[in-house]
Structures are given as structure tokens and as C-alpha cells.
Design a protein around this motif. Sequence first.
Motif, PDB file in Angstrom:
ATOM      1  N   ALA A 141       1.152  -1.173  -0.090  1.00  0.00           N
ATOM      2  CA  ALA A 141      -0.109   0.619   0.539  1.00  0.00           C
ATOM      3  C   ALA A 141       1.220   1.327  -0.478  1.00  0.00           C
ATOM      4  CB  ALA A 141      -1.343   0.244   1.127  1.00  0.00           C
ATOM      5  N   PRO A 142       1.735   1.251   0.600  1.00  0.00           N
ATOM      6  CA  PRO A 142       2.413   2.947   1.190  1.00  0.00           C
ATOM      7  C   PRO A 142       3.481   2.623  -0.543  1.00  0.00           C
ATOM      8  CG  PRO A 142       3.642   1.259   2.402  1.00  0.00           C
ATOM      9  CD  PRO A 142       2.609   0.336   1.813  1.00  0.00           C
ATOM     10  N   TYR A 143       3.880   1.382  -1.065  1.00  0.00           N
ATOM     11  CA  TYR A 143       4.558   2.334  -2.040  1.00  0.00           C
ATOM     12  C   TYR A 143       3.369   2.280  -3.471  1.00  0.00           C
ATOM     13  CZ  TYR A 143       7.642  -0.565   0.425  1.00  0.00           C
ATOM     14  OH  TYR A 143       8.787  -1.545   1.367  1.00  0.00           O
ATOM     15  N   MET A 144       2.170   2.003  -3.630  1.00  0.00           N
ATOM     16  CA  MET A 144       1.843   2.436  -4.113  1.00  0.00           C
ATOM     17  C   MET A 144       1.153   3.613  -4.087  1.00  0.00           C
ATOM     18  SD  MET A 144       0.670  -0.193  -6.143  1.00  0.00           S
ATOM     19  CE  MET A 144       0.257   0.933  -7.384  1.00  0.00           C
ATOM     20  N   SER A 145       1.693   4.529  -2.973  1.00  0.00           N
ATOM     21  CA  SER A 145       1.082   6.138  -3.263  1.00  0.00           C
ATOM     22  C   SER A 145       2.542   6.848  -3.489  1.00  0.00           C
ATOM     23  CB  SER A 145       0.987   6.360  -1.537  1.00  0.00           C
ATOM     24  OG  SER A 145       0.739   7.905  -1.203  1.00  0.00           O
ATOM     25  N   MET A 146       3.480   5.935  -2.901  1.00  0.00           N
ATOM     26  CA  MET A 146       5.366   6.565  -3.298  1.00  0.00           C
ATOM     27  C   MET A 146       5.267   6.075  -5.185  1.00  0.00           C
ATOM     28  SD  MET A 146       8.097   4.702  -0.399  1.00  0.00           S
ATOM     29  CE  MET A 146       7.387   5.211   0.982  1.00  0.00           C
ATOM     30  N   VAL A 147       4.946   5.149  -6.011  1.00  0.00           N
ATOM     31  CA  VAL A 147       4.936   5.245  -7.207  1.00  0.00           C
ATOM     32  C   VAL A 147       4.392   6.045  -7.638  1.00  0.00           C
ATOM     33  CG1 VAL A 147       4.189   3.275  -8.406  1.00  0.00           C
ATOM     34  CG2 VAL A 147       6.285   2.593  -7.013  1.00  0.00           C
ATOM     35  N   ARG A 148       3.044   5.881  -7.237  1.00  0.00           N
ATOM     36  CA  ARG A 148       1.598   7.119  -7.956  1.00  0.00           C
ATOM     37  C   ARG A 148       2.061   8.573  -8.208  1.00  0.00           C
ATOM     38  NH1 ARG A 148      -3.930   3.972  -5.801  1.00  0.00           N
ATOM     39  NH2 ARG A 148      -4.401   2.204  -7.175  1.00  0.00           N
ATOM     40  N   THR A 149       2.900   8.548  -7.222  1.00  0.00           N
ATOM     41  CA  THR A 149       3.192  10.424  -6.751  1.00  0.00           C
ATOM     42  C   THR A 149       4.653  10.440  -7.880  1.00  0.00           C
ATOM     43  OG1 THR A 149       2.289   9.971  -4.316  1.00  0.00           O
ATOM     44  CG2 THR A 149       4.065  11.842  -5.433  1.00  0.00           C
ATOM     45  N   TYR A 150       5.339   9.257  -7.700  1.00  0.00           N
ATOM     46  CA  TYR A 150       7.374   9.846  -8.176  1.00  0.00           C
ATOM     47  C   TYR A 150       7.530   8.987  -9.301  1.00  0.00           C
ATOM     48  CZ  TYR A 150       7.299  11.933  -3.863  1.00  0.00           C
ATOM     49  OH  TYR A 150       6.898  13.557  -2.513  1.00  0.00           O
ATOM     50  N   VAL A 151       7.442   7.959  -9.576  1.00  0.00           N
ATOM     51  CA  VAL A 151       7.351   7.806 -10.992  1.00  0.00           C
ATOM     52  C   VAL A 151       7.659   8.127 -11.967  1.00  0.00           C
ATOM     53  CG1 VAL A 151       7.883   5.557 -12.525  1.00  0.00           C
ATOM     54  CG2 VAL A 151       7.697   5.318 -10.058  1.00  0.00           C
ATOM     55  N   ASP A 152       8.707   8.862 -12.907  1.00  0.00           N
ATOM     56  CA  ASP A 152       9.055   9.190 -14.061  1.00  0.00           C
ATOM     57  C   ASP A 152       9.562   8.948 -15.128  1.00  0.00           C
ATOM     58  OD1 ASP A 152       9.405  11.558 -15.210  1.00  0.00           O
ATOM     59  OD2 ASP A 152       9.297  13.178 -12.869  1.00  0.00           O
ATOM     60  N   LEU A 153       8.768   9.135 -16.378  1.00  0.00           N
ATOM     61  CA  LEU A 153       9.425   8.563 -17.108  1.00  0.00           C
ATOM     62  C   LEU A 153      11.287   9.092 -17.689  1.00  0.00           C
ATOM     63  CD1 LEU A 153       6.925   8.194 -19.910  1.00  0.00           C
ATOM     64  CD2 LEU A 153       8.472   6.965 -19.406  1.00  0.00           C
ATOM     65  N   HIS A 154      11.232  10.612 -16.654  1.00  0.00           N
ATOM     66  CA  HIS A 154      12.058  11.090 -16.969  1.00  0.00           C
ATOM     67  C   HIS A 154      13.268  11.562 -16.141  1.00  0.00           C
ATOM     68  CE1 HIS A 154      10.449  12.024 -20.443  1.00  0.00           C
ATOM     69  NE2 HIS A 154       9.472  12.489 -19.830  1.00  0.00           N
ATOM     70  N   SER A 155      13.473  10.383 -15.323  1.00  0.00           N
ATOM     71  CA  SER A 155      14.068  10.267 -14.225  1.00  0.00           C
ATOM     72  C   SER A 155      14.440   9.581 -14.146  1.00  0.00           C
ATOM     73  CB  SER A 155      12.945  10.803 -12.717  1.00  0.00           C
ATOM     74  OG  SER A 155      14.480  10.062 -11.499  1.00  0.00           O
ATOM     75  N   PRO A 156      16.519   9.773 -13.780  1.00  0.00           N
ATOM     76  CA  PRO A 156      16.973   8.336 -13.862  1.00  0.00           C
ATOM     77  C   PRO A 156      17.332   7.492 -13.028  1.00  0.00           C
ATOM     78  CG  PRO A 156      18.351  10.337 -13.082  1.00  0.00           C
ATOM     79  CD  PRO A 156      17.082  10.810 -13.667  1.00  0.00           C
ATOM     80  N   ARG A 157      16.070   7.922 -11.620  1.00  0.00           N
ATOM     81  CA  ARG A 157      16.066   7.096 -10.798  1.00  0.00           C
ATOM     82  C   ARG A 157      15.354   5.795 -11.183  1.00  0.00           C
ATOM     83  NH1 ARG A 157      13.242   8.786  -5.447  1.00  0.00           N
ATOM     84  NH2 ARG A 157      15.450   9.275  -4.251  1.00  0.00           N
ATOM     85  N   ARG A 158      16.131   4.754 -10.834  1.00  0.00           N
ATOM     86  CA  ARG A 158      15.207   2.850 -10.717  1.00  0.00           C
ATOM     87  C   ARG A 158      13.852   3.112  -9.111  1.00  0.00           C
ATOM     88  NH1 ARG A 158      17.662  -0.137 -14.523  1.00  0.00           N
ATOM     89  NH2 ARG A 158      19.237   0.398 -15.458  1.00  0.00           N
ATOM     90  N   PHE A 159      13.525   3.116  -9.559  1.00  0.00           N
ATOM     91  CA  PHE A 159      12.308   1.923  -9.075  1.00  0.00           C
ATOM     92  C   PHE A 159      12.049   0.199  -9.144  1.00  0.00           C
ATOM     93  CE2 PHE A 159       9.694   5.194  -6.483  1.00  0.00           C
ATOM     94  CZ  PHE A 159      10.458   6.210  -6.987  1.00  0.00           C
ATOM     95  N   ALA A 160      12.301   0.003  -8.425  1.00  0.00           N
ATOM     96  CA  ALA A 160      11.914  -1.488  -7.894  1.00  0.00           C
ATOM     97  C   ALA A 160      11.030  -2.026  -6.378  1.00  0.00           C
ATOM     98  CB  ALA A 160      13.418  -2.482  -7.585  1.00  0.00           C
ATOM     99  N   VAL A 161       9.758  -2.705  -7.400  1.00  0.00           N
ATOM    100  CA  VAL A 161       9.151  -3.427  -6.389  1.00  0.00           C
ATOM    101  C   VAL A 161       9.051  -4.457  -6.133  1.00  0.00           C
ATOM    102  CG1 VAL A 161       6.323  -3.707  -6.036  1.00  0.00           C
ATOM    103  CG2 VAL A 161       7.255  -1.164  -6.840  1.00  0.00           C
ATOM    104  N   ILE A 162       9.183  -5.311  -5.059  1.00  0.00           N
ATOM    105  CA  ILE A 162       9.012  -7.187  -4.750  1.00  0.00           C
ATOM    106  C   ILE A 162       8.128  -6.750  -3.887  1.00  0.00           C
ATOM    107  CG2 ILE A 162      10.838  -8.361  -3.709  1.00  0.00           C
ATOM    108  CD1 ILE A 162      12.987  -7.068  -5.255  1.00  0.00           C
ATOM    109  N   HIS A 163       7.325  -7.959  -4.679  1.00  0.00           N
ATOM    110  CA  HIS A 163       5.764  -7.923  -4.259  1.00  0.00           C
ATOM    111  C   HIS A 163       5.460  -9.551  -3.679  1.00  0.00           C
ATOM    112  CE1 HIS A 163       1.459  -7.404  -3.789  1.00  0.00           C
ATOM    113  NE2 HIS A 163       2.044  -7.638  -2.503  1.00  0.00           N
ATOM    114  N   GLY A 164       5.051  -9.880  -2.281  1.00  0.00           N
ATOM    115  CA  GLY A 164       4.994 -11.584  -2.599  1.00  0.00           C
ATOM    116  C   GLY A 164       3.626 -11.502  -1.795  1.00  0.00           C
TER     117      GLY A 164
END
Length: 272
Positions: A141-164
Motif C-alpha cells: 500500500a505505501p509503495y503504491m502511493s510512492m509509485v503513483r506520486t513519484y515514478v517519472d519517465l524522465h528521471s534517472p532514478r530506478r524504482f523496483a517493487v518486489i511483492h510477495g
Amino acid sequence: MAPNDLPAVVIQRSEVAPGLVVLRLAPDGWELPEFEPGQFAVLGLPGSAPRYRLSEPEASPPKDPSKVIRRAYSIASSSKARSYLEFYVALVSTGALTPRLFALGIGDRVFMSTRISGILTLEEVPYDKHLVLVATGTGIAPYMSMVRTYVDLHSPRRFAVIHGAYHSWDLGYRDELMTLSRLCPTFTYLPSLSHPQQEPVPWPGHVGFVQSTWTDGTLEREWGFRPAPSDTHVYLCGNPAMIDDMVEILRRDGFTEHSRKQPGTVHVERFW
Ligand SMILES: Cc1cc2nc3c(=O)[nH]c(=O)nc-3n(C[C@H](O)[C@H](O)[C@H](O)COP(=O)(O)OP(=O)(O)OC[C@H]3O[C@@H](n4cnc5c(N)ncnc54)[C@H](O)[C@@H]3O)c2cc1C
């Protein structure tokens, strides 16, 4: 219990799988406070509220049925969504609050705190660090908020979500995260199933606990390099046993737990 004591209204209820629900709640007559993705609100219902028909009897029924039972829930919606908050809730069948939350329908009222708090945020992570977000179950849940707010096509920062999860049908938000990983080259989604033998058709993805997605090099193969404390922060959320295991594994890889006093590269939220 006067309706004004229950200042939010259910505007959407989606059942992900048996025992997993996404609830959207709108404030009634007040404005949502600003919040940081990763934070939580407090939800509540009085003991007199009906319990979900598929739950079990609670161990000790509330002594005062008018008293509001309150629990913390991470916000899953983006902090840019200003008209509602979204929550992803697992049913604890004999629990005090979740069987009552599961009985809610559209238009029903619920207590939602006007205060939002929590330190599992990205605020203290330098912008040039990559992020690995590890969750079990509703810990996503908290990662959905982060991803929905911050994932950006043009940012060099990588996000990986590992979900079990136990089963593929328990992987809440899977469609959204798969679509995002297809559209955004810096976003990686790695779901893992702990009980793949129960799948109706063979599961083509990772199997085992989320810990092994980290230790067996799956993420390294996806990213093309091994995440290290010098370039990556790791977030852990959900089941406390997974968190204890991961903290130890990460410690051996040189990562240290973050606190306000002692900045580190591992950020932790235990749900119970
Ligand atoms: C900061 C924070 C954020 C949280 N965010 C979420 C969230 O986004 N979604 C969510 O579903 N829960 C979340 N929780 C857990 C939530 O606050 C409740 O503890 C949970 O919903 C159980 O409430 P209950 O009254 O039904 O159970 P209770 O009667 O309080 O029983 C508690 C017991 O249920 C078990 N339990 C608690 N949570 C879970 C769970 N998720 N899965 C399996 N067993 C559990 C544990 O054994 C715990 O001791 C969060 C907790 C914290 C501290």
C-alpha cells in the motif's frame, strides 16, 4: 454514534481476492491534509458496526459498543489525489476492526483521522539514489502511493517493487504495476509467489519468498548491476518476520537500518 464522528464516506469498494479489499474514502465536509507518500491515516468504526458475514467471531466482543475501534492504515493513493484516500486492507478474520471495515458498502460512513503521520517516506533519500521497495501482502500500500506520486519517465532514478504473496490472485495492484513496468524503463516489478503449486496454471514468474528475489540475483539481472548501499535505499513493509529476515540479509550486504538519529539505507514499517 453521531454521523459527524464518522467524517468519511466509502466512495469505492473493490474486492481484490477473498480477504483483500481496496477502499476509497472521501472526507465529508473537510479538506484532506497534505501528506507524504508512505504515510498512514487512522481508520475506525464503533463496536456496534456490523461484522463481515464471512468473518469469525471476535475473541472478546467490545465492552462499550459506542467506542470507536481505531487502527493505522497506509495510504495507497497518490498525494496528488486530493478528493479521496485509498487503502488496501487484509481481513483478519477474528480481528476487531477489519471484519467491520469489510462489511462497509458504498455510501457508508467511517472514522478517518484528519491527522496523517508516519516516517516511511522518501523525504530523506537523496534524489540520485535508486529505490527497492519490498513488501508482503498489503505492505504494498505505501509503495503504491510512492509509485503513483513519484515514478517519472524522465528521471534517472530506478524504482523496483518486489511483492510477495501466497497466490497470483493475492497480488493486489498487479495490473497497474505490470503496465507501469511496460511503459517506464526505469520501473521494475518483481512479484513472487510462495505457494506456486496451488496455481491453476503454471506460474511463469519468480517463486519463493521476497528474500530470495534479493539474494538470488533476480534484481541484479533486471537492473544490470547489483544494488549497493552507495547507490540504493531499500524499503521493507508488511510481515514482521519478512522484515527481520531482510534486515539481516541486507546487513550482510552492507546496508544499515535508517533512523532519524542514525541515517541509513534500510527503511522499515512493521504492520503488526
Ligand atoms: C503503520 C501501520 C500501517 C498499517 N497499514 C496497513 C495496511 O495498509 N493494510 C492492512 O491491512 N493493515 C495495515 N496495518 C495493520 C492494521 O493497523 C491492523 O493491525 C490490522 O488491520 C488488523 O486489525 P484488526 O483490528 O482487524 O485486528 P486485531 O484485532 O487488532 O488483531 C491484530 C492481529 O492480527 C494480525 N494482523 C494484523 N495485520 C495483519 C495483516 N495485514 N495480515 C495478517 N495478519 C495481520 C496480527 O497477528 C495482529 O497481532 C498497519 C499497521 C501499522 C502499524
